[in-house]
Write a protein that holds these residues in place. Structure first.
Motif, PDB file in Angstrom:
ATOM      1  N   VAL A 172       0.840  -1.210   0.000  1.00 51.10           N
ATOM      2  CA  VAL A 172       0.000   0.000   0.000  1.00 51.10           C
ATOM      3  C   VAL A 172       0.872   1.255   0.000  1.00 51.10           C
ATOM      4  N   GLU A 173       1.916   1.264   0.824  1.00 45.70           N
ATOM      5  CA  GLU A 173       2.786   2.442   0.879  1.00 45.70           C
ATOM      6  C   GLU A 173       3.592   2.602  -0.407  1.00 45.70           C
ATOM      7  N   TYR A 174       3.991   1.492  -1.018  1.00 51.65           N
ATOM      8  CA  TYR A 174       4.676   1.544  -2.313  1.00 51.65           C
ATOM      9  C   TYR A 174       3.741   2.111  -3.380  1.00 51.65           C
ATOM     10  N   TRP A 175       2.508   1.608  -3.398  1.00 51.28           N
ATOM     11  CA  TRP A 175       1.530   2.097  -4.374  1.00 51.28           C
ATOM     12  C   TRP A 175       1.279   3.595  -4.148  1.00 51.28           C
ATOM     13  N   ARG A 176       1.273   4.024  -2.900  1.00 53.21           N
ATOM     14  CA  ARG A 176       1.092   5.449  -2.596  1.00 53.21           C
ATOM     15  C   ARG A 176       2.266   6.254  -3.162  1.00 53.21           C
ATOM     16  N   ALA A 177       3.497   5.776  -2.959  1.00 51.19           N
ATOM     17  CA  ALA A 177       4.689   6.476  -3.454  1.00 51.19           C
ATOM     18  C   ALA A 177       4.697   6.563  -4.977  1.00 51.19           C
ATOM     19  N   VAL A 178       4.201   5.522  -5.627  1.00 54.20           N
ATOM     20  CA  VAL A 178       4.154   5.479  -7.092  1.00 54.20           C
ATOM     21  C   VAL A 178       3.076   6.414  -7.638  1.00 54.20           C
ATOM     22  N   ALA A 212      -1.232   2.691 -15.648  1.00 52.60           N
ATOM     23  CA  ALA A 212      -0.732   2.104 -14.413  1.00 52.60           C
ATOM     24  C   ALA A 212       0.683   1.557 -14.622  1.00 52.60           C
ATOM     25  N   VAL A 213       0.902   0.897 -15.738  1.00 51.13           N
ATOM     26  CA  VAL A 213       2.234   0.379 -16.066  1.00 51.13           C
ATOM     27  C   VAL A 213       3.228   1.536 -16.115  1.00 51.13           C
ATOM     28  N   GLN A 214       2.836   2.638 -16.735  1.00 51.34           N
ATOM     29  CA  GLN A 214       3.723   3.801 -16.841  1.00 51.34           C
ATOM     30  C   GLN A 214       4.064   4.386 -15.479  1.00 51.34           C
ATOM     31  N   LEU A 215       3.109   4.398 -14.550  1.00 49.25           N
ATOM     32  CA  LEU A 215       3.384   4.906 -13.198  1.00 49.25           C
ATOM     33  C   LEU A 215       4.507   4.111 -12.531  1.00 49.25           C
TER      34      LEU A 215
END
Length: 144
Positions: free
Chosen positions: A39-45, A131-134
């Motif tokens: 979740v925190e990784y997804w937030r950073a991305v 999403a892939v680009q993020l």
């Protein structure tokens, strides 16, 4: 894989409610820690914000693995390291490592395969290009 291969880490302290009778992190909590890290990784991305919007992408965990290396103790701080290792047509593979805070002492490794679905109970669907680009942009930027 050395810790240096992970560009993202989230620090967490082990709480009393997370340990077993031997005062070490209970085995089921490792997957919970991976989820916190994800979740925190997804937030950073920049992905988490899009997932919380109505109609945002929906991912389900299709596979989760943990390999235990060394005990994690009560009140210890650990770094949950996360990276996106692969983006397939409808799935993404994430790798995890847990280390003592600020150290390169591997405590556990993990892998999750998350499948993008068209709706909550839907069939697998292609991962959106944006999403892939993020993820690709985040990983490239972190290399600098």
């Amino acid at each position: 894989m050395p810790r240096a291969d992970f560009r993202f880490a989230f620090r967490k302290r082990v709480r009393y409610a997370e340990i077993d009778a031997q005062a070490v992190l209970f085995n089921s909590r490792y997957l919970e820690y991976f989820d916190i890290g994800a979740v925190e990784y997804w937030r950073a991305v920049g992905m988490y914000q899009k997932m919380t919007l109505a109609g945002g992408p929906e991912f389900h965990v299709a596979k989760a693995e943990v390999q235990y290396k060394a005990a994690i103790l009560l009140d210890e701080e650990v770094d949950i390291c996360v990276r996106c290792a692969r983006v397939g047509r409808s799935s993404m593979t994430f790798l995890f490592e847990i280390h003592g805070a600020g150290r390169d002492d591997l405590r556990a490794t993990g892998e999750e395969v998350q499948v993008h679905v068209a709706e909550v109970r839907g069939a697998p669907a292609p991962v959106p290009d944006w999403a892939v680009q993020l993820f690709e942009t985040y990983e490239r930027r972190a290399l600098r």
